[in-house]
Design a protein around this motif. Structure first.
Motif, mmCIF file in Angstrom:
data_model
loop_
_atom_site.group_PDB
_atom_site.id
_atom_site.type_symbol
_atom_site.label_atom_id
_atom_site.label_comp_id
_atom_site.label_asym_id
_atom_site.label_seq_id
_atom_site.Cartn_x
_atom_site.Cartn_y
_atom_site.Cartn_z
ATOM 1 N N ARG A 1 0.826 -1.215 0.000
ATOM 2 C CA ARG A 1 0.000 0.000 0.000
ATOM 3 C C ARG A 1 0.853 1.255 0.000
ATOM 4 N NH1 ARG A 1 -4.285 0.217 4.552
ATOM 5 N NH2 ARG A 1 -4.548 2.243 3.592
ATOM 6 N N ALA A 2 2.028 1.180 0.632
ATOM 7 C CA ALA A 2 2.940 2.325 0.670
ATOM 8 C C ALA A 2 3.728 2.465 -0.630
ATOM 9 C CB ALA A 2 3.903 2.188 1.851
ATOM 10 N N LEU B 1 10.094 -1.625 11.004
ATOM 11 C CA LEU B 1 9.224 -1.859 9.849
ATOM 12 C C LEU B 1 8.022 -0.914 9.878
ATOM 13 C CD1 LEU B 1 9.321 -5.752 9.730
ATOM 14 C CD2 LEU B 1 10.350 -4.167 8.083
ATOM 15 N N ALA B 2 7.408 -0.786 11.036
ATOM 16 C CA ALA B 2 6.251 0.105 11.161
ATOM 17 C C ALA B 2 6.644 1.547 10.853
ATOM 18 C CB ALA B 2 5.655 0.004 12.560
ATOM 19 N N GLU B 3 7.781 1.974 11.363
ATOM 20 C CA GLU B 3 8.236 3.338 11.122
ATOM 21 C C GLU B 3 8.592 3.564 9.656
ATOM 22 O OE1 GLU B 3 11.378 3.778 14.001
ATOM 23 O OE2 GLU B 3 9.963 4.417 15.569
ATOM 24 N N GLY B 4 9.224 2.584 9.036
ATOM 25 C CA GLY B 4 9.580 2.699 7.618
ATOM 26 C C GLY B 4 8.353 2.791 6.726
ATOM 27 N N ILE B 5 7.347 1.993 7.022
ATOM 28 C CA ILE B 5 6.100 2.026 6.250
ATOM 29 C C ILE B 5 5.372 3.351 6.484
ATOM 30 C CG2 ILE B 5 3.806 0.998 6.018
ATOM 31 C CD1 ILE B 5 5.218 -1.747 6.610
ATOM 32 N N ALA C 1 7.035 6.185 4.609
ATOM 33 C CA ALA C 1 6.786 6.106 3.166
ATOM 34 C C ALA C 1 5.383 6.585 2.807
ATOM 35 C CB ALA C 1 6.985 4.674 2.670
ATOM 36 N N ARG C 2 4.463 6.400 3.741
ATOM 37 C CA ARG C 2 3.075 6.832 3.513
ATOM 38 C C ARG C 2 2.856 8.283 3.924
ATOM 39 N NH1 ARG C 2 -0.995 2.435 5.575
ATOM 40 N NH2 ARG C 2 -2.386 3.792 4.437
ATOM 41 N N GLY C 3 3.918 8.930 4.434
ATOM 42 C CA GLY C 3 3.819 10.326 4.832
ATOM 43 C C GLY C 3 3.209 10.525 6.194
ATOM 44 N N ASN C 4 3.226 9.483 7.020
ATOM 45 C CA ASN C 4 2.683 9.561 8.387
ATOM 46 C C ASN C 4 3.829 9.544 9.365
ATOM 47 O OD1 ASN C 4 0.022 9.255 7.374
ATOM 48 N ND2 ASN C 4 0.287 7.046 7.345
ATOM 49 N N ASP C 5 3.642 10.223 10.479
ATOM 50 C CA ASP C 5 4.622 10.131 11.561
ATOM 51 C C ASP C 5 4.431 8.777 12.222
ATOM 52 O OD1 ASP C 5 5.668 12.676 11.209
ATOM 53 O OD2 ASP C 5 4.134 13.592 12.477
ATOM 54 N N PRO C 6 5.561 8.111 12.520
ATOM 55 C CA PRO C 6 5.446 6.804 13.183
ATOM 56 C C PRO C 6 4.897 6.904 14.575
ATOM 57 C CG PRO C 6 7.759 7.355 12.718
ATOM 58 C CD PRO C 6 6.915 8.475 12.231
#
Length: 72
Positions: A23-24, A60-64, A67-72
């Motif tokens: 999705r990202a 992994l959560a932070e990398g995704i 990439a989606r433009g969200n703060d982890p």
């Protein structure tokens, strides 16, 4: 949408990583590079053949999220 009520935790996690990576718009290699992990390790996680350590799951959560433009 995944039905997590009928899945094991490991199965749900590896399916979630793969679906969210896709999705990202990231390739497996791109996400591995962003997270500083080996692409082979990520491949095994997504295939359900390996369970990541907590730190790796967070990476992994932070990398995704990044990439989606969200703060982890």
């Amino acid at each position: 949408m995944l039905d997590y009520g009928s899945m094991s935790t490991q199965s749900a996690f590896h399916d979630l990583v793969r679906s969210e990576r896709e999705r990202a718009g990231l390739s497996l290699r791109e996400l591995a590079q962003r997270c500083g992990i080996n692409p082979g390790s990520l491949s095994r996680i997504e295939a359900g053949r390996s369970t990541p350590r907590v730190g790796t799951a967070i990476q992994l959560a932070e990398g995704i999220a990044a990439a989606r433009g969200n703060d982890p």
